[in-house]
Design an enzyme around this catalytic site. Structure first.
Site, PDB file in Angstrom:
ATOM      1  CG  HIS A  92      10.950   5.759   4.097  1.00 34.99           C
ATOM      2  ND1 HIS A  92       9.897   4.881   4.160  1.00 34.99           N
ATOM      3  CD2 HIS A  92      10.398   6.993   4.107  1.00 34.99           C
ATOM      4  CE1 HIS A  92       8.748   5.555   4.180  1.00 34.99           C
ATOM      5  NE2 HIS A  92       9.030   6.847   4.149  1.00 34.99           N
ATOM      6  CG  ASP A 141      10.277   1.423   3.594  1.00 33.15           C
ATOM      7  OD1 ASP A 141      10.739   1.925   4.632  1.00 33.15           O
ATOM      8  OD2 ASP A 141       9.302   1.915   2.984  1.00 33.15           O
TER       9      ASP A 141
HETATM   10  N1  UDP Z   1       2.937   4.253   4.491  1.00 38.65           N
HETATM   11  C1  UDP Z   1       2.299   3.043   4.454  1.00 38.65           C
HETATM   12  N2  UDP Z   1       2.121   2.426   3.245  1.00 38.65           N
HETATM   13  C2  UDP Z   1       2.559   2.989   2.099  1.00 38.65           C
HETATM   14  C3  UDP Z   1       3.213   4.227   2.145  1.00 38.65           C
HETATM   15  C4  UDP Z   1       3.392   4.840   3.365  1.00 38.65           C
HETATM   16  O1  UDP Z   1       1.883   2.504   5.476  1.00 38.65           O
HETATM   17  O2  UDP Z   1       2.368   2.399   1.040  1.00 38.65           O
HETATM   18  C5  UDP Z   1       3.113   4.901   5.795  1.00 38.65           C
HETATM   19  C6  UDP Z   1       4.569   4.902   6.205  1.00 38.65           C
HETATM   20  O3  UDP Z   1       4.662   4.553   7.546  1.00 38.65           O
HETATM   21  C7  UDP Z   1       4.973   6.332   6.074  1.00 38.65           C
HETATM   22  C8  UDP Z   1       3.666   7.053   6.304  1.00 38.65           C
HETATM   23  O4  UDP Z   1       2.694   6.226   5.696  1.00 38.65           O
HETATM   24  O5  UDP Z   1       5.937   6.613   7.059  1.00 38.65           O
HETATM   25  C9  UDP Z   1       3.579   8.449   5.761  1.00 38.65           C
HETATM   26  O6  UDP Z   1       4.107   8.524   4.492  1.00 38.65           O
HETATM   27  P1  UDP Z   1       4.722   9.884   4.007  1.00 38.65           P
HETATM   28  O7  UDP Z   1       5.360   9.703   2.732  1.00 38.65           O
HETATM   29  O8  UDP Z   1       3.699  10.944   4.102  1.00 38.65           O
HETATM   30  O9  UDP Z   1       5.825  10.235   5.096  1.00 38.65           O
HETATM   31  P2  UDP Z   1       7.304   9.722   5.334  1.00 38.65           P
HETATM   32  O10 UDP Z   1       7.241   8.710   6.422  1.00 38.65           O
HETATM   33  O11 UDP Z   1       7.847   9.119   4.087  1.00 38.65           O
HETATM   34  O12 UDP Z   1       8.006  10.963   5.744  1.00 38.65           O
END
Ligand code: UDP
Ligand code: UDP
Length: 469
Positions: A26, A124
């Site tokens: 992120h 974010d």
């Molecule tokens: N995401 C979203 N809303 C949220 C949290 C996450 O749309 O409130 C999306 C975001 O794009 C993130 C993805 O879900 O990249 C997957 O989240 P995860 O934590 O599994 O993976 P990360 O991207 O943090 O490695």
């Protein structure tokens, strides 16, 4: 010749505040956005949330700030979670997102004191349900940075329409997204099927609020997912969304300034120099995914069986500060011996883009964290996708659909299945021996580089024009 007014406008430097959440996946796209904005004559304030979860994130931020001293850092000290909230998840990154989100009321005074006043803020996706409540009264336009695929964004934006039916998750066999197609149950991020989980709750509140934002920035390329981007931009997926800017957040000039090199960077680079062109398999599951010990050993066996030299970045714990075990303790003496003969294994951060673009690297075994996919596309290295959690199966589908790589097999979510070394080795060979795949990955790289050019792609230019206006 352009008019004097247009010239004056060209030189106006919009001031943009960037608010990443937590996790290298992120933070990295925000640092890349910051560097892109600086190269286009923007002023950037980077808000960093403290305490920081991992050493890698601290290193990324400090190395970035020393390479780009024009950036103003504002340190934001977040509140600890109350015990009940702290018990709502075991994932240190989800908990950090929640702590930042709950502390954001404290950011108002920082934002309003910035000089010159902000033209925009970029938040974010994981924080947006709270950032909007502070930027609205201050009348600061607020943009979302979505650090995953456009396909994953189609799920996020459609989710608010359908989340009622997800409350009985046992009944869901697929989610049909208009303009995109069906996402099978097996590809839906598993925690979304647990409606009371912290992840599902955050995901819903963030999805519900998307329409109140001024724009959405997705870090992707038409070359990877043109059909999805079109369906999103024409409103086919979901109505009422703000304008969408796809911005390929990766760039030639500053890329090498973003990394910080691990202690063993020199050894890795020497080893890579000594290998034949396109012969090395690079293996990494990103910054926060640790396989079980059993699975690590099967992977070791698979790599040895593949017959190719390999560079394997191993993680034994999700948070690097807790990852103290020595390699030999994890692999056992016998496997350690075999592995050392054929490859190099490191348990520390490597600068992934530097590794991927080394001429000896011929394939990438990846969990398909979205940044890793974008980086593989940027360097044209074929991907053997092994999605492990969250958005990674959806991203794996994008990898396969674009021709950048293929999904290894029906290998379950992390911990569900023990994938045998034999099968892993076979699939690695499939990737390394597929000439067509290598050519297609090279084509994607060439197309993407043409689009990004020397000064960033159209998405970036449109965004900055909007902030300059
Ligand atoms: N995401 C979203 N809303 C949220 C949290 C996450 O749309 O409130 C999306 C975001 O794009 C993130 C993805 O879900 O990249 C997957 O989240 P995860 O934590 O599994 O993976 P990360 O991207 O943090 O490695
Ligand atoms: N990364 C790196 N070196 C490492 C591990 C990760 O440079 O040893 C970088 C990788 O290049 C990517 C980011 O960290 O930019 C990880 O993000 P990604 O979305 O690929 O996966 P996540 O860590 O969020 O699961």
């Amino acid at each position: 010749m352009s008019s004097p007014a247009a010239d004056a406008n060209d030189f106006r430097s919009p001031h943009v505040a960037l608010l990443p959440s937590s996790g290298a996946g992120h933070i990295t796209p925000f640092l890349r956005l910051a560097a892109s904005l600086l190269s286009q004559n923007c002023r950037v304030t980077l808000i960093t949330s403290h305490p920081i979860v991992t050493q890698a994130e601290s290193n990324l931020i400090s190395s970035f700030l020393s390479s780009f001293p024009q950036v103003t850092e504002k340190q934001f000290h977040i509140l600890p979670l109350d015990p009940a909230s702290a018990a709502s998840s075991k994932d240190p990154f989800f908990l950090q997102w929640e702590s930042i989100r709950r502390s954001l009321h404290l950011l108002s005074s920082i934002l309003s004191s910035l000089s010159p006043p902000l033209d925009a803020m970029v938040s974010d996706i994981t924080l947006i349900s709270s950032t909007i409540t502070i930027t609205k009264p201050l009348k600061i336009p607020n943009y979302v940075l979505f650090p995953s695929s456009a396909k994953m964004f189609s799920l996020a934006s459609y989710y608010s329409v359908l989340s009622e039916s997800l409350s009985d998750s046992t009944k869901i066999s697929e989610i049909k997204i208009p303009g995109i197609g069906a996402i099978p149950r097996s590809s839906i991020p598993p925690l979304l099927l647990v409606p009371e989980s912290l992840f599902a709750t955050m995901f819903k509140s963030n999805s519900d609020i998307l329409r109140q934002f001024d724009g959405i920035i997705i870090n992707t390329f038409d070359q990877l997912e043109s059909k999805t981007l079109k369906a999103l931009k024409t409103g086919e997926v979901a109505g009422g969304l703000p304008p969408l800017f796809n911005v390929g957040l990766i760039h030639h000039d500053f890329e090498s300034k973003l990394g910080f090199g691990g202690e063993g960077a020199e050894a890795v680079s020497k080893w890579l120099d000594a290998q034949l062109a396109k012969s090395v398999v690079y293996v990494s599951f990103g910054s926060r995914t640790a396989l079980s010990r059993e699975q690590i050993r099967e992977l070791g066996e698979g790599l040895v069986k593949s017959g190719y030299p390999f560079l394997w970045v191993m993680k034994d714990k999700a948070v690097d500060k807790e990852d103290g075990e020595k390699l030999e303790g994890i692999l056992g003496a016998e496997m350690m011996g075999e592995v050392k003969e054929k490859g190099i294994v490191v348990k520390e951060w490597v600068d992934q883009v530097d590794v991927l673009r080394h001429n000896s690297v011929g394939g990438f075994v990846s969990h398909c964290g979205w940044n890793s996919v974008v980086e593989a596309a940027w360097v044209g290295v074929p991907v053997l996708a092994w999605p492990l959690h969250g958005d990674q199966r959806i991203n794996g589908e994008v990898v396969e659909g674009s021709g950048l790589g293929f999904v290894g097999g029906n290998w379950g979510w992390i911990g569900e299945v023990l994938v045998k070394g034999e099968e892993i080795g076979r699939r690695i060979k499939d990737m390394m021996e597929d000439e067509g795949l290598r050519l297609r990955a090279g084509e994607i790289r060439d197309e993407v580089r043409k689009v990004v050019g020397e000064t960033g792609d159209d998405g970036l230019k449109q965004l900055i024009e909007k902030w300059r206006a």
